[in-house]
Design an enzyme around this catalytic site. Sequence first.
Site, PDB file in Angstrom:
ATOM      1  N   TYR A 168     -10.015  -0.119   1.549  1.00  0.00           N
ATOM      2  CA  TYR A 168      -9.581   0.035   2.944  1.00  0.00           C
ATOM      3  C   TYR A 168      -9.208   1.466   3.302  1.00  0.00           C
ATOM      4  O   TYR A 168      -8.786   2.234   2.452  1.00  0.00           O
ATOM      5  CB  TYR A 168      -8.321  -0.802   3.188  1.00  0.00           C
ATOM      6  CG  TYR A 168      -8.584  -2.110   3.908  1.00  0.00           C
ATOM      7  CD1 TYR A 168      -9.129  -2.134   5.177  1.00  0.00           C
ATOM      8  CD2 TYR A 168      -8.261  -3.313   3.304  1.00  0.00           C
ATOM      9  CE1 TYR A 168      -9.354  -3.338   5.821  1.00  0.00           C
ATOM     10  CE2 TYR A 168      -8.483  -4.522   3.948  1.00  0.00           C
ATOM     11  CZ  TYR A 168      -9.033  -4.525   5.202  1.00  0.00           C
ATOM     12  OH  TYR A 168      -9.257  -5.710   5.833  1.00  0.00           O
ATOM     13  N   ASP A 197       0.814  -1.220   0.000  1.00  0.00           N
ATOM     14  CA  ASP A 197       0.000   0.000   0.000  1.00  0.00           C
ATOM     15  C   ASP A 197       0.846   1.269   0.000  1.00  0.00           C
ATOM     16  O   ASP A 197       0.342   2.337  -0.336  1.00  0.00           O
ATOM     17  CB  ASP A 197      -0.984  -0.013   1.166  1.00  0.00           C
ATOM     18  CG  ASP A 197      -2.158  -0.966   0.913  1.00  0.00           C
ATOM     19  OD1 ASP A 197      -2.311  -1.427  -0.238  1.00  0.00           O
ATOM     20  OD2 ASP A 197      -2.913  -1.260   1.843  1.00  0.00           O
TER      21      ASP A 197
END
Lengths: 687, 687
Positions: A395, A311
């Site tokens: 997310y 990420d």
Amino acid sequence: MSPNHPFDPLTPREIAKAADIVRNAFPGVTPSFRVVTLKEPAKVEMVAFLENKANRTIKRPERVARVQVSIVESEENKFVELWVDLDHSVILKNEHLVGKHPYIDSDYMQAVENACLADERVQEQIAYLQLPDNARVVVEAWAYATDGTKDMSQRTSMCWFYMRLLDDIDANYYAYPLDVCAEVSEELKVTKIYQLPSSPEDRIHKEPRPFDRRKIHGAEAEYSPGLRTSPRTTTKPYQVLQPEGPSFKTKGNHLEWEKWSMHVGFNYREGLTLHDIRYEGRSLFYRISLAEMFVPYGDPRTPYPRKGAFDLGNDGAGINANDLQLGCDCLGHIKYFDGWHTTTSGVPLKLPNVICCHEQDDGILWKHTNFRTKNAVVTRSRILVLQTIITVSNYEYIFAFHFGQDASIHYEVRATGILSTCPIDIGDNVPYGTIVAPGVLAPYHQHLFSLRMDPAIDGYENSLQIEESHAMPVDVPSFDHTGKSHAQINSYKNPFGVGYETRSSIIESEGGLDLDFTTNRTFKIINESIINPVTGTPVGFKLLPAYSQMLLAYPDSYHSKRSEFGKHAVWITRYNDEENFPSGRHTMQSIGGDGIATAIQKRAGTEESLVRNKDIVVWHTFGSTHNPRIEDWPVMPSEKMVVGLKPVNFFTGNPGLDVAVSTQERNRSVLVDEDNDVNLKSDCCKL
Amino acid sequence: MSPNHPFDPLTPREIAKAADIVRNAFPGVTPSFRVVTLKEPAKVEMVAFLENKANRTIKRPERVARVQVSIVESEENKFVELWVDLDHSVILKNEHLVGKHPYIDSDYMQAVENACLADERVQEQIAYLQLPDNARVVVEAWAYATDGTKDMSQRTSMCWFYMRLLDDIDANYYAYPLDVCAEVSEELKVTKIYQLPSSPEDRIHKEPRPFDRRKIHGAEAEYSPGLRTSPRTTTKPYQVLQPEGPSFKTKGNHLEWEKWSMHVGFNYREGLTLHDIRYEGRSLFYRISLAEMFVPYGDPRTPYPRKGAFDLGNDGAGINANDLQLGCDCLGHIKYFDGWHTTTSGVPLKLPNVICCHEQDDGILWKHTNFRTKNAVVTRSRILVLQTIITVSNYEYIFAFHFGQDASIHYEVRATGILSTCPIDIGDNVPYGTIVAPGVLAPYHQHLFSLRMDPAIDGYENSLQIEESHAMPVDVPSFDHTGKSHAQINSYKNPFGVGYETRSSIIESEGGLDLDFTTNRTFKIINESIINPVTGTPVGFKLLPAYSQMLLAYPDSYHSKRSEFGKHAVWITRYNDEENFPSGRHTMQSIGGDGIATAIQKRAGTEESLVRNKDIVVWHTFGSTHNPRIEDWPVMPSEKMVVGLKPVNFFTGNPGLDVAVSTQERNRSVLVDEDNDVNLKSDCCKL
């Protein structure tokens, strides 16, 4: 150029200037700008600058931009990194990054999604599903996580399909994972269409089936205010009043608060970074940042092993930082910092409100009641919070540094947002996922974070000490001392079997280390040359780790080779100006061998591997093995993870001893009486 | 009697009535009342009552007092427990507790201190020290922690000596530990005088020496506002405003807040207890409380092994609860609960403000930003805090239950207060203590807490499930799949080596269990007969443990025998009305064999040892191996330990999904601009 502090992120003017210089370096070519960010000064120069601020003969380190561009030259895609000296308008380095891919390009990913939907075979698959009339298909393109089956010279994207049934564009499409998946090539061609497995045994191609209407949900699958059921009304308002304003002061990116000082940084990749952190002027950390995170999924079935997201390295915590809103993400008096990035054409791009800074009350800092006099002395703990929130597709992560009046630092990560989902037939189940709604599987996955701590504990040469608590050896057969003489008992070293001691060692070479709470194993970053005048031991800070399971994937797997930092909880390396990322600088479709373990192995046995009384970096791997609960659906309540750093024999007493005593005069609390009544008018004037 | 709820603590009238009944039972004798507390109803009766509230034919369980008195009969000290039925004014039980000692009697301890100071040999020892003229000697009497050398039929007290140099009675005498120690008998005679060791080798009797004047400290050793240096003035006020009042409602001891309901209890020993905890009316826990704590010291040298405090069993978390003050211990709107105890003569004694109840903002509960629309939805987390703070001589503990809108419960313990100290010669050091000031040794010690959780997850028959996350087996030699066909790869179960699964087992028999973060070992309390309609798995709550080192003392030591719960992190037992304390009901000078392990061993192999689908109790041992830092001196910044309980597939979605969205309209935050200015006037009206 403006007289920036060497740690300041590039200004819009600097970004534009760097882009100009780079453009001129590629005549006849239009570079696509991916990165224009500060190349932080060499540490050796920077330390000289920081430690000699008063000395005007010390030169400010040059402002250098690190630029990454994609160019097409002779029909070849090239990914190039350039270092641009902005003070002298010269290019210091121009390197073709062979075999590397830039981080995710959201424009390209949008094109991938469009290409997918435009593909006839994809449309054919969708048609098989016989979706409801009001369905809108949504394609989510993910970077391909290396599984060893693809040619790595080109980008590959994995497209996951969802639908939403409502006209509201904020309807939760993750509630409707569809049984279609497509692989898209660099050239935006659909190269493969997958059907997705349901039960563990369901691994082969099967006849496409219509979407099962029993999988249609109601408001319980929605999080958006207009779509979910009416909110509870029982929660009364709660506000923070700071009648004299905040206790912090900023000047540009320099921040001072309660004996702390630091420099706030920001870049496209790590997001919030902290520099030159000091307490009462004494240096503690040269730099702290989240350096990487990896989210591997545990579903073993093709094509799910291709889900494994870096990420930071692939997506960027800076790029994906939320525009924080007053009164929503924090309470009280809030200062925001903007970030600056670049468009693909090299124009400065503002990322507004990417960091917020505010204070919080944190309960009791310390208290003592003299039981003889009944006199209680209590102080409240105030903390300074530096927070950034990122969205990576489904997310959310909330990253916050908390600074305490007791000279502690805590790094809190909250995971929230929506689970990544995939389809499952009604009636099936798997041992690597949770059914969170009819037909919706939330697969198991891990979140592994790497917090990079570049310490400067009273100076830049530090060591890592490991301390454990162990029972002392006993030399008596029984602890029943009845009948033994005082002298007899006293001759034993641990006569009652209750003695314990600390045993410690200092790490000599780079490596990865593990946690062990059963021995109270404690990692201390110490300065062996500065001895605490009272305790007689080196000054230090200790790590309060987050106990977490490490990477579950096998060492030979690509997940494991690509995320070497996931193998151990604590890593120690020798400082190196270019070693900031424990999975390497380029994680997109990486194949391994770029990470922290490889770097350590390369230096093993050499002088560069020694870490005692050296300029060291300590990395902490932590996170969660996230086997979803249904309570994480349709949006996850924050899951907190906390890492701490605390002084250990660094000061000569409690650094928060001088915090003023807590009084009702300042705090103005309100008494709730027996009948749950409060005198609402009196809360600002009663003592 | 008043129609109390069966879980309500005894009222003053009930205490007085119980005392009357007991007095009448001992004609001609004056009982010294140590305990007059609620004997909670038998669970079988209570469950019938709770589950059939609407049914008026179910009788309210009798109000019964548990009374403990010390009496002198025929010149013998007797310790007696009586159960008094207050509804029928009859004594149900009258038991002479042979060989047991009541918990600490503060009047008696005061007498011990006085006896010590009145002793000529003690005064002689003090004279040898040649203390400064302005010194006041302070004696601190501790219960004797069994070391196997004393006759246990009588009470023994250990007296530690300190001095203060200032006329201020709140001067920190722990900064001046003196080289004298005395042992005092039941009859208030000084039976032994010790000199204290300095270096590890310094174990024998030595010539008394004068107090070393280099050990005299300044303001840095003081915490009391009048004695320490002026406080920092940089911390600006921070207030909590709740313009519509609190969100909780109480009626007597019944509490409701945000879908939660529970009954607040209190007793002299455990302090705060929680009963019949429900969420949306569904039962979760029948009872939760801190059941014991043990603080063993790690200094092996005589007489220090006699330092080992059961702060609940010996001292009492209720008795020692602080009188909490508005605006000091909490912010916002605060409701206080009083406790009631007894004087030695049986008169009700009010313990004011021993529990406080208030709300806190806890940051972000959940957030999601739709990256396609940029629409962010964020809710803030409100928590309800039930807090009690105790002072046990030098130390303070802050115990707080936090209830969340996501149906989570967190139990937070903060350790603060002053370290227990002993003398050390300047220049000496030991491997089981930290020198926190010249001449002042803070010995290593552990804090071991036992949190007792009596679950009622959707009913009273529950099981304990252990779940771990493990890599799935691989059946391929290499993860390089280049050249392999899709069908080939798909035939493997874990073809890329990234798959992992959960494996679980259910505990069948009582026992102690250990934590293991390396396998993500998770303890779930489940109800096997209630299956979640969506996930298809039993409803449950999981324990989020505090990873802690267990007791360091050897299994054969008295510390270990007395604190059996310190051997394992998780214990599971079958419910028993009289089994509330994991070191037994009477810990004063206990010799072992009264604890949880012994109870389990006694039942081993019998039907009573089975715990699957039974009425069970789960106990969590956690705490800290506290090797002091100098930063813990002269008063310790709070050291936090947190244990959590979270629903796991208990609901059918996020229980906090319906929390209203966070808005500036309600939260009224204030923007701090570039120049650190805030518009102070606008903070209550701007949107």
